[in-house]
Write an enzyme that holds these catalytic residues in place. Structure first.
Site, PDB file in Angstrom:
ATOM      1  N   ASP A 121       0.897  -1.118   0.253  1.00 28.70           N
ATOM      2  CA  ASP A 121       0.089  -0.056  -0.084  1.00 28.70           C
ATOM      3  C   ASP A 121       0.646   1.260  -0.177  1.00 28.70           C
ATOM      4  O   ASP A 121       1.949   1.305   0.995  1.00 28.70           O
ATOM      5  CB  ASP A 121      -0.779   0.044   1.364  1.00 28.70           C
ATOM      6  CG  ASP A 121      -1.739  -0.871   1.346  1.00 28.70           C
ATOM      7  OD1 ASP A 121      -1.985  -1.711   0.393  1.00 28.70           O
ATOM      8  OD2 ASP A 121      -2.699  -1.029   2.360  1.00 28.70           O
ATOM      9  N   HIS A 178       5.564  -7.022  -0.234  1.00 26.46           N
ATOM     10  CA  HIS A 178       5.097  -8.089  -0.802  1.00 26.46           C
ATOM     11  C   HIS A 178       5.662  -8.339  -2.304  1.00 26.46           C
ATOM     12  O   HIS A 178       6.208  -7.320  -2.812  1.00 26.46           O
ATOM     13  CB  HIS A 178       3.565  -8.354  -0.876  1.00 26.46           C
ATOM     14  CG  HIS A 178       3.098  -8.210   0.308  1.00 26.46           C
ATOM     15  ND1 HIS A 178       2.347  -9.352   0.804  1.00 26.46           N
ATOM     16  CD2 HIS A 178       2.598  -7.367   1.086  1.00 26.46           C
ATOM     17  CE1 HIS A 178       1.667  -9.157   2.274  1.00 26.46           C
ATOM     18  NE2 HIS A 178       1.794  -7.786   2.185  1.00 26.46           N
ATOM     19  N   SER A 265       8.482   5.270   5.015  1.00 27.33           N
ATOM     20  CA  SER A 265       9.605   4.297   4.307  1.00 27.33           C
ATOM     21  C   SER A 265       9.133   4.434   3.021  1.00 27.33           C
ATOM     22  O   SER A 265       8.170   4.698   2.425  1.00 27.33           O
ATOM     23  CB  SER A 265       9.648   3.244   5.170  1.00 27.33           C
ATOM     24  OG  SER A 265       8.338   2.677   5.516  1.00 27.33           O
TER      25      SER A 265
END
Length: 306
Positions: A121, A178, A265
């Site tokens: 996301d 991911h 980040s």
């Protein structure tokens, strides 16, 4: 210092203003205003170059008293708690909430074999050719890819004239990342560095915070998309980049690779020349100067040879 940050949201199909966690502080120390330059010169070396600062703040976020911030944070930033795998009251600290897992049904993974998906996301920028379109934040100022890759000449040559995806994870986001496709990941390589902010407010001051910050590089070997350089980049108060995968093991698209502890980040994914073709909306909004807010599992790019 009052300029807002506008992004394109894939879900609403609208340009929206982003709520920035710690926005006042960022503008105070990173903007081009003369007063901000003075504050930045005074505070940034301590905050960003001395690990103690991030470690100390990170420890605070792991204390039980920090859990009192969770519900107000969820309300202020409209975080959808119905997606959480565990109930809000089960989090023992703010960091527990920050590294939360989601229900498997919360993110749909596009399964087409010729499709790469978003790894997290976040807010995305894309360059089909890193040398022609890598001045993503400030025109004429490009990321130093030699520095980003730790001076590894073999990697620099491999991704020469390739493509790049930049994902910015804000503190409000789900902070696990991911794999974008089926792959076999190699050993992670840590490159230590400072922890400057990766918010656009900071990157407009110096795009190469991305290539200087602490980062981890992993090479993904894929059947259809060549070799992919998967780079996690730490930022202010994000000293910890956690890998949860096993090197050399086969992983499926959407499987978890790791997570960041507290703070904002970034991820950078580099692709070899002519291997992939980014989705049109990513390129269109990048060219217009907007990040595209997208969810893990949504389409990122296609195999360029189908």
């Amino acid at each position: 210092m009052k300029k807002s940050l506008l992004i394109f949201d894939r879900l609403t199909k609208r340009i929206e203003e982003e709520k920035i966690y710690g926005g006042f502080f960022l503008k105070c120390v990173y903007s081009s205003h003369w007063f901000s330059k003075i504050l930045g010169a005074l505070f940034l070396p301590f905050i960003c170059r001395i690990p103690f600062s991030s470690k100390w703040y990170g420890k605070i976020q792991k204390t039980s008293i920090s859990r009192t911030k969770i519900k107000p944070f969820i309300e202020k930033f409209n975080v959808d708690s119905s997606e959480f795998l565990d109930p809000v009251d089960s989090f023992n600290s703010f960091n527990d909430f920050f590294i939360r897992k989601l229900k498997p049904s919360a993110r749909e993974i596009v399964q087409d074999e010729d499709v790469l998906v978003m790894p997290a996301d976040g807010r995305y920028l894309a360059s089909q050719n890193i040398y022609e379109h890598s001045d993503l934040w400030v025109k004429g100022k490009r990321i130093n890819f030699k520095e980003l890759l730790g001076g590894d000449e073999e990697l620099i040559k491999r991704f020469d004239w390739g493509s790049m995806l930049l994902a910015r994870l804000a503190p409000v986001d789900y902070h696990r990342f991911h794999f974008p496709c089926d792959c076999i990941p190699g050993e992670p390589r840590l490159i230590n560095g400072p922890l400057f902010s990766v918010n656009p407010i900071a990157l407009k001051r110096n795009i190469n915070y991305l290539s200087q910050n602490k980062r981890v590089i992993t090479l993904l070997e894929t059947e259809d998309f060549g070799t992919i350089a998967y780079i996690e980049i730490g930022a202010t108060y994000v000293g910890s980049i956690h890998q949860t995968y096993i090197p050399g093991k086969e992983y499926k698209k959407g499987d978890e690779k790791g997570y960041f502890s507290f703070g904002g980040s970034s991820l950078i994914l580099l692709f070899e020349h002519d291997k992939i073709l980014f989705e049109h909306d990513l390129i269109e909004h990048t060219d217009q100067g907007f990040e595209t807010k997208a969810l893990m599992g949504q389409i990122m790019a296609l195999d360029n040879h189908i």
